[in-house]
Each structure stands twice: as C-alpha cells, then as structure tokens.
Design an enzyme around this catalytic site. Structure first.
Site, PDB file in Angstrom:
ATOM      1  N   TYR A 113     -48.840  40.707 -18.430  1.00 35.70           N
ATOM      2  CA  TYR A 113     -49.528  40.935 -19.693  1.00 35.70           C
ATOM      3  C   TYR A 113     -49.700  39.604 -20.427  1.00 35.70           C
ATOM      4  CZ  TYR A 113     -48.567  45.899 -18.938  1.00 35.70           C
ATOM      5  OH  TYR A 113     -48.523  47.163 -18.417  1.00 35.70           O
ATOM      6  N   ARG A 127     -48.260  41.934 -26.079  1.00 35.26           N
ATOM      7  CA  ARG A 127     -48.127  43.323 -26.503  1.00 35.26           C
ATOM      8  C   ARG A 127     -49.485  43.923 -26.869  1.00 35.26           C
ATOM      9  NH1 ARG A 127     -42.984  45.428 -29.955  1.00 35.26           N
ATOM     10  NH2 ARG A 127     -43.222  47.589 -29.359  1.00 35.26           N
ATOM     11  N   CYS A 144     -56.644  47.744 -14.371  1.00 39.62           N
ATOM     12  CA  CYS A 144     -55.546  47.579 -15.309  1.00 39.62           C
ATOM     13  C   CYS A 144     -54.196  47.835 -14.637  1.00 39.62           C
ATOM     14  CB  CYS A 144     -55.729  48.504 -16.503  1.00 39.62           C
ATOM     15  SG  CYS A 144     -55.787  50.249 -16.076  1.00 39.62           S
TER      16      CYS A 144
END
Length: 184
Positions: A113, A127, A144
């Site tokens: 991420y 985040r 994803c």
DNA sequence: CAGCACTAATTCA
DNA sequence: TGAATTAGTGCTG
C-alpha cells in the site's frame, strides 16, 4: 461526459459468474466470480445505485473482453493494464491516480500500500490507498488484489470472497516473486 | 467529523 | 525474538 447507454452482462468462468457493467466501450464496474448469476448481479449493481432496469443485460457485451477474463480464470497470463478502457465516475483525483498506478502492476507481481502511495507522490498515504482499494469499482481490471501489507500480510479485501479470494488470486498468479509467504 | 484493505515505533512477555 | 499497542497519517462519506 458519457459515451452511450450503460449495459451489463454476466458470464460464467471457471471460478463462477463474473459481472461487467460498461458504457459504450468503457468498463464502469466489474464483480469477481460469484456462486450464482443472482449473486453476481447483486454484487455488480449494489453500491452503484443501479437496478437491472437501468443497465439492460446484453449477452455478448464486449465479447472479446469476456473471453480474456474467462482465460484469466483458466490460468492464463492476461494483461488488462491498458486494453479495456475504463470509465471511473465520481472518483477523486487521488483515487484515479492510485487506480491508474495500480493498473500498471503486472500479472504475478505485488506492491505494498505504501509503495503505491509513493508512486502517486503521497508516500505517507498508505492508509488512504486502502480506502481507494476498498472501493475499487473494477476489480481484476484494476488488480487491487496485488496490493499487500508492508509486513508481508495480505491486508484486507472487500470484494466477493474477501481475503480468501485475494489469496486465491495471488496464488493463481504464482506470486513467488518474494514477500508474501501466504501463510506459514 | 469519524472511520479506514496502513505503518513504523514502542512496549511488554 | 515476537506478539500487542500506540501514535501518526491522508482521504472519504
């Protein structure tokens, strides 16, 4: 800012029924393989404020793309990074940048991420990247599932099947590259 | 404003 | 070592 009427289709793959909504040639939404057509349709249209009446069913919609998706679930290395045009309405600039960057990740590769955040110039926004992934309207087309945690964990998954589906797709792509010791 | 599909650092066993 | 907790963080509804 639209390229024609919206339509949808649902077709069978080796893993289940895959759903697809598009406007003209551009893909607006996808839904990962579900157990039944009904489940697929619900997953596909729910959250988009769409009913079956808004997006007529058309069996051979984007037939070539359907074949490629079927091939993916047969285990073939299919690249969606450029080909299907996508239409992502109601998405922030940040969201579009993240999805665009995510789309570049090749079959069988993964990124964290934080790395994805950095590629959009927001190295601290890991985040927030999670937020975007959680609402990805076109799973598979924008892979994803190839985004994992910095500590090697899977991270979450909001699509059909949850993290189990995510793990299955990664294993399917033979992610042996490094990181991701899925389980131990 | 509250809540996240995160992370690096810190704090205990 | 390593699991558990704590801040810090940026975006979204």
């Amino acid at each position: 800012m639209d390229g024609g009427a919206m339509r949808h289709t649902i077709f069978k793959t080796r893993w289940g029924y895959f759903g697809l909504v598009c406007q003209g040639q551009a893909v607006c939404r996808t839904s990962l393989p579900a157990a039944s057509q009904t489940a697929a349709r619900q997953s596909l249209l729910t959250g988009a404020n769409l009913g079956p009446a808004d997006v007529p069913f058309e069996k051979d919609l984007l037939a070539a793309l359907q074949r490629r998706i079927v091939a993916y679930f047969e285990g073939e290395n299919v690249d969606f990074s450029t080909d299907p045009a996508v239409c992502l309405p109601n998405l922030s600039v940040f969201g579009q940048a993240i999805l665009a960057a995510c789309r570049q990740i090749a079959f069988g590769r993964t990124q964290t991420y934080a790395q994805l955040a950095a590629s959009a110039g927001r190295s601290q926004a890991a985040r927030a990247v999670g937020n975007v992934m959680a609402r990805n309207p076109v799973p598979l087309i924008v892979p994803c599932h190839r985004i994992i945690r910095a500590d090697g964990g899977l991270g979450g998954f909001s699509g059909i099947g949850g993290t189990a589906m995510k793990q299955r797709m990664l294993l399917h792509e033979r992610v042996s590259d490094r990181t991701v010791c899925l389980q131990d």
